[in-house]
Motif scaffolding. Structure first.
Motif, mmCIF file in Angstrom:
data_model
loop_
_atom_site.group_PDB
_atom_site.id
_atom_site.type_symbol
_atom_site.label_atom_id
_atom_site.label_comp_id
_atom_site.label_asym_id
_atom_site.label_seq_id
_atom_site.Cartn_x
_atom_site.Cartn_y
_atom_site.Cartn_z
ATOM 1 N N VAL A 1 0.868 -1.167 0.000
ATOM 2 C CA VAL A 1 0.000 0.000 0.000
ATOM 3 C C VAL A 1 0.908 1.221 0.000
ATOM 4 C CG1 VAL A 1 -1.732 1.281 1.309
ATOM 5 C CG2 VAL A 1 -1.808 -1.215 1.270
ATOM 6 N N THR A 2 0.604 2.203 -0.833
ATOM 7 C CA THR A 2 1.433 3.402 -0.886
ATOM 8 C C THR A 2 0.602 4.640 -0.592
ATOM 9 O OG1 THR A 2 1.084 3.616 -3.274
ATOM 10 C CG2 THR A 2 3.054 2.398 -2.549
ATOM 11 N N GLY A 3 1.299 5.705 -0.283
ATOM 12 C CA GLY A 3 0.627 6.968 -0.019
ATOM 13 C C GLY A 3 1.636 8.085 0.087
ATOM 14 N N GLY B 1 6.470 15.373 -1.742
ATOM 15 C CA GLY B 1 7.695 15.500 -0.963
ATOM 16 C C GLY B 1 7.842 14.437 0.107
ATOM 17 N N VAL B 2 6.722 13.774 0.455
ATOM 18 C CA VAL B 2 6.742 12.656 1.406
ATOM 19 C C VAL B 2 5.941 11.520 0.780
ATOM 20 C CG1 VAL B 2 6.138 11.845 3.719
ATOM 21 C CG2 VAL B 2 6.805 14.243 3.385
ATOM 22 N N THR B 3 6.565 10.371 0.667
ATOM 23 C CA THR B 3 5.874 9.174 0.197
ATOM 24 C C THR B 3 6.244 8.020 1.125
ATOM 25 O OG1 THR B 3 7.654 8.687 -1.374
ATOM 26 C CG2 THR B 3 5.736 9.884 -2.222
ATOM 27 N N ASN C 1 10.227 8.643 0.519
ATOM 28 C CA ASN C 1 10.761 9.993 0.340
ATOM 29 C C ASN C 1 10.332 10.807 1.544
ATOM 30 O OD1 ASN C 1 11.682 12.471 -0.517
ATOM 31 N ND2 ASN C 1 10.193 12.682 -2.173
ATOM 32 N N GLN C 2 11.284 11.400 2.231
ATOM 33 C CA GLN C 2 10.975 12.206 3.409
ATOM 34 C C GLN C 2 11.601 13.591 3.322
ATOM 35 O OE1 GLN C 2 12.629 10.569 7.104
ATOM 36 N NE2 GLN C 2 13.779 9.116 5.855
ATOM 37 N N ALA C 3 11.828 14.065 2.092
ATOM 38 C CA ALA C 3 12.520 15.332 1.867
ATOM 39 C C ALA C 3 11.861 16.501 2.587
ATOM 40 C CB ALA C 3 12.611 15.618 0.372
ATOM 41 N N SER C 4 10.539 16.523 2.643
ATOM 42 C CA SER C 4 9.837 17.655 3.269
ATOM 43 C C SER C 4 9.058 17.252 4.523
ATOM 44 C CB SER C 4 8.911 18.325 2.253
ATOM 45 O OG SER C 4 8.007 17.378 1.720
ATOM 46 N N LEU C 5 9.399 16.112 5.109
ATOM 47 C CA LEU C 5 8.716 15.630 6.313
ATOM 48 C C LEU C 5 9.224 16.368 7.549
ATOM 49 C CD1 LEU C 5 6.734 13.492 7.489
ATOM 50 C CD2 LEU C 5 8.741 12.048 7.860
ATOM 51 N N GLY D 1 -6.604 9.878 4.396
ATOM 52 C CA GLY D 1 -6.674 10.607 3.139
ATOM 53 C C GLY D 1 -5.367 10.641 2.372
ATOM 54 N N SER D 2 -4.273 10.201 2.994
ATOM 55 C CA SER D 2 -2.976 10.204 2.308
ATOM 56 C C SER D 2 -2.707 8.911 1.540
ATOM 57 C CB SER D 2 -1.847 10.463 3.312
ATOM 58 O OG SER D 2 -1.626 9.346 4.149
#
Length: 137
Positions: free
Chosen positions: A5-7, A13-15, A55-59, A95-96
């Motif tokens: 499951v992805t989100g 910027g965050v996946t 991806n946590q570049a903007s987390l 919702g993400s």
């Protein structure tokens, strides 16, 4: 084998990915959730062992109660995760999720702090405080 499951956030910027079962939805009406989302928060959860940040570049993480933290994307503002540090669970804003997962609202928590402009869905269990009986898969 469990499906992946992805989100992520609105801007990408965050996946994240989850390989494992997701818990049904718990809706939180506490003041913190209402302030961070603009309304109540609907969250699923999984075991941290099944969760991966891709991806946590903007987390960004924020803590206003010791031992607990919530995260958001500092670029688009999407509210994403909530966790008790050291616990096996991470809560994920429903919702993400990238695709529908067939999840259902199982419980409402902190209903004593609910806003006065909406009604609760009485088809799910209601808990005035933070405890609930929805199991983690």
């Amino acid at each position: 084998m469990n499906a992946k499951v992805t989100g992520g956030c609105l801007c990408g910027g965050v996946t994240y990915a989850v390989v494992g079962a997701l818990r049904d939805i718990v809706v939180c009406h506490c003041e913190q959730c209402r302030r961070t989302s603009g309304h109540f928060v609907a969250a699923t959860a999984c075991r941290k062992a099944h969760f991966t940040l891709i991806n946590q570049a903007s987390l960004k993480w924020f803590s206003c109660i010791a031992g607990f933290r919530r995260s958001f994307c500092c670029e688009c503002g999407s509210s994403l995760f909530f966790e008790e540090q050291g616990d096996e669970r991470i809560s994920i804003a429903a919702g993400s999720l990238d695709q529908a997962q067939g999840l259902k609202i199982a419980a409402h928590i902190y209903t004593a702090e609910a806003g006065d402009y909406y009604s609760l869905d009485d088809r799910a269990s209601v808990f005035p405080g933070g405890g609930h009986t929805v199991p983690l898969p």
